[in-house]
Design an enzyme around this catalytic site. Structure first.
Site, mmCIF file in Angstrom:
data_model
loop_
_atom_site.group_PDB
_atom_site.id
_atom_site.type_symbol
_atom_site.label_atom_id
_atom_site.label_comp_id
_atom_site.label_asym_id
_atom_site.label_seq_id
_atom_site.Cartn_x
_atom_site.Cartn_y
_atom_site.Cartn_z
ATOM 1 N N ARG A 1 18.597 -2.290 17.264
ATOM 2 C CA ARG A 1 19.521 -2.208 18.401
ATOM 3 C C ARG A 1 19.884 -3.617 18.866
ATOM 4 N NH1 ARG A 1 16.228 2.303 18.812
ATOM 5 N NH2 ARG A 1 14.608 1.371 20.122
ATOM 6 N N TRP B 1 6.511 3.599 28.638
ATOM 7 C CA TRP B 1 6.331 2.571 27.612
ATOM 8 C C TRP B 1 4.963 1.952 27.818
ATOM 9 C CZ3 TRP B 1 9.700 2.185 23.771
ATOM 10 C CH2 TRP B 1 10.997 2.652 23.957
ATOM 11 N N ARG C 1 12.012 -4.996 12.783
ATOM 12 C CA ARG C 1 12.883 -4.053 12.079
ATOM 13 C C ARG C 1 14.041 -4.778 11.399
ATOM 14 N NH1 ARG C 1 13.863 1.027 16.282
ATOM 15 N NH2 ARG C 1 11.683 1.747 16.406
ATOM 16 N N GLU D 1 21.682 -23.876 -2.698
ATOM 17 C CA GLU D 1 22.061 -25.098 -3.403
ATOM 18 C C GLU D 1 23.583 -25.260 -3.459
ATOM 19 O OE1 GLU D 1 18.547 -23.317 -5.803
ATOM 20 O OE2 GLU D 1 20.082 -22.647 -4.389
ATOM 21 N N LEU E 1 -0.712 8.911 9.915
ATOM 22 C CA LEU E 1 -0.049 8.224 8.803
ATOM 23 C C LEU E 1 -0.465 6.759 8.741
ATOM 24 C CD1 LEU E 1 1.948 8.383 6.469
ATOM 25 C CD2 LEU E 1 3.803 7.923 8.100
ATOM 26 N N GLU F 1 6.052 2.283 11.204
ATOM 27 C CA GLU F 1 5.922 2.601 12.632
ATOM 28 C C GLU F 1 5.615 4.085 12.719
ATOM 29 O OE1 GLU F 1 8.710 0.951 15.525
ATOM 30 O OE2 GLU F 1 9.826 0.093 13.853
ATOM 31 N N SER G 1 4.044 8.428 26.082
ATOM 32 C CA SER G 1 3.704 7.083 25.616
ATOM 33 C C SER G 1 4.691 6.009 26.047
ATOM 34 C CB SER G 1 3.605 7.072 24.083
ATOM 35 O OG SER G 1 4.860 7.389 23.502
#
Length: 377
Positions: free
Chosen positions: A212, A175, A189, A57, A312, A307, A173
């Site tokens: 990044r 990519w 992120r 405002e 978890l 992530e 893993s």
């Protein structure tokens, strides 16, 4: 729909566009936009850029100058009525001579909670609230949830092959997904207050969990602004297995290590620029995840991005702590020996977790699926 209602909706939609410009910068404050209109013409626009600086405002009033007198203000969140790091916006609107205020939603902050609108009304300003409320609330889902429940909004990010696998049995893993999907994760992120991961994932990938700048996929000026504020990086490491030589501790920016113990290692973490937090769980040998989230909310964390590995991630879901899942699915098959997406030890269909898919879109060569758990489950 009458002309006035059409115009109101159009101006509020513009205010929401302005608010979104603060997506990566306003934390821990909400993202807010404001449009000032007089005689059918926009005379001022503004948005909240970052905490400690002018609110939407005030920025719109500064652009409008004297033209704000007699104007209608469209603002995506109720104008504040208290003095924080800046003076009350309700007072600024009154002083500027604004005659009508249309707010998308009431501020969930108990310090405001209707007081701003009441102050405007008492000052003779015509007040309306609720226009495009759902869109305004969605833009600030974390702020709203933190104010209402004492918990942040939790997003669980996952990446998988079409057969629901995340890595080869060896742990390889990189990519699974393409560069466009990875850039999308960088933007997740950048908008988050904190990024949470577990020891297994950090040990496997040597993750830094930073934003990044060169991977955001944003225009250079916007990328520089987004990367200037790094989220709090939170490592859940119950047994303190991640060495201080890992990339997580070698990057600048705050790191919080949540474990089940305290004592001798605290000095080592301090020397590495990290904070050690002991969060024992009375119910199990693991860190109390809800207690961790409440602590993060107490530290003004609105949005938390998880992530992590399958264990978890499954624990957050089973505890009912996930508000939204974002799953990136790559057009490849990793095979039956590869690692699963989640550890959810269900025995029967009755235990199956239902999801409400809210969005599905192509990101580069991958698919991004957004879903919310259907509670209770």
């Amino acid at each position: 729909m009458p002309d006035q209602a059409i115009n109101d909706r159009s101006m509020m939609a513009r205010a929401l566009q302005l608010a979104e410009r603060g997506l990566y910068t306003t934390d821990p404050n909400p993202r807010v936009g404001c449009v000032l209109v007089r005689g059918g013409q926009v005379v001022g626009e503004g948005w909240h850029v970052r905490a400690g600086e002018g609110h939407a405002e005030v920025n719109a009033l500064s652009q409008a100058g004297g033209a704000a007198r007699g104007a209608t203000a469209y603002v995506t969140l109720e104008p504040c009525s208290h003095t924080g790091r800046t003076p009350p916006c309700a007072d600024a609107l009154l002083a500027a001579g604004v005659i009508r205020v249309v707010a998308a939603m009431q501020d969930p902050n108990p310090l405001v909670g209707g007081r701003g609108l009441a102050r405007l009304s008492a000052g003779g300003i015509e007040v309306e609230c609720g226009l495009l409320e759902a869109q305004a609330a969605a833009l600030n889902a974390g702020f709203v949830k933190r104010m209402q429940t004492g918990l942040p909004f939790v997003r669980l990010k996952l990446a998988m092959s079409m057969d629901g696998r995340t890595a080869m049995a060896s742990g390889e893993s990189q990519w699974i997904t393409g560069p466009e999907a990875r850039a999308d994760v960088q933007r997740l992120r950048a908008r988050s207050s904190a990024v949470v991961s577990g020891a297994d994932a950090v040990l496997l990938d040597d993750s830094a969990l930073t934003v990044r700048r060169d991977q955001l996929g944003l225009p250079e000026a916007q990328a520089a602004t987004a990367a200037a504020r790094q989220p709090l990086r939170v490592l859940i490491d119950g047994r303190r297995r991640v060495p201080l030589t890992s990339r997580l501790f070698q990057q600048s920016g705050p790191v919080l290590v949540a474990c089940r113990l305290d004592g001798a290692a605290a000095l080592d973490y301090s020397d590495a620029g990290a904070e050690l937090l002991a969060l024992p769980s009375a119910a199990s040998e693991y860190v109390d995840l809800e207690a961790l989230l409440r602590l993060l909310a107490a530290r003004d964390c609105n949005e938390v991005l998880v992530e992590s590995g399958a264990g978890l991630a499954g624990a957050f879901l089973q505890a009912g702590l996930v508000d939204e899942l974002i799953v990136y699915m790559a057009p490849r098959l990793l095979g039956s020996l590869a690692r699963p997406l989640l550890e959810l030890p269900f025995d029967s269909m009755a235990e199956a977790m239902q999801l409400d898919v809210t969005d599905m879109r192509v990101v580069g060569r991958d698919w991004r699926i957004t879903a919310r758990p259907v509670l209770p489950f």
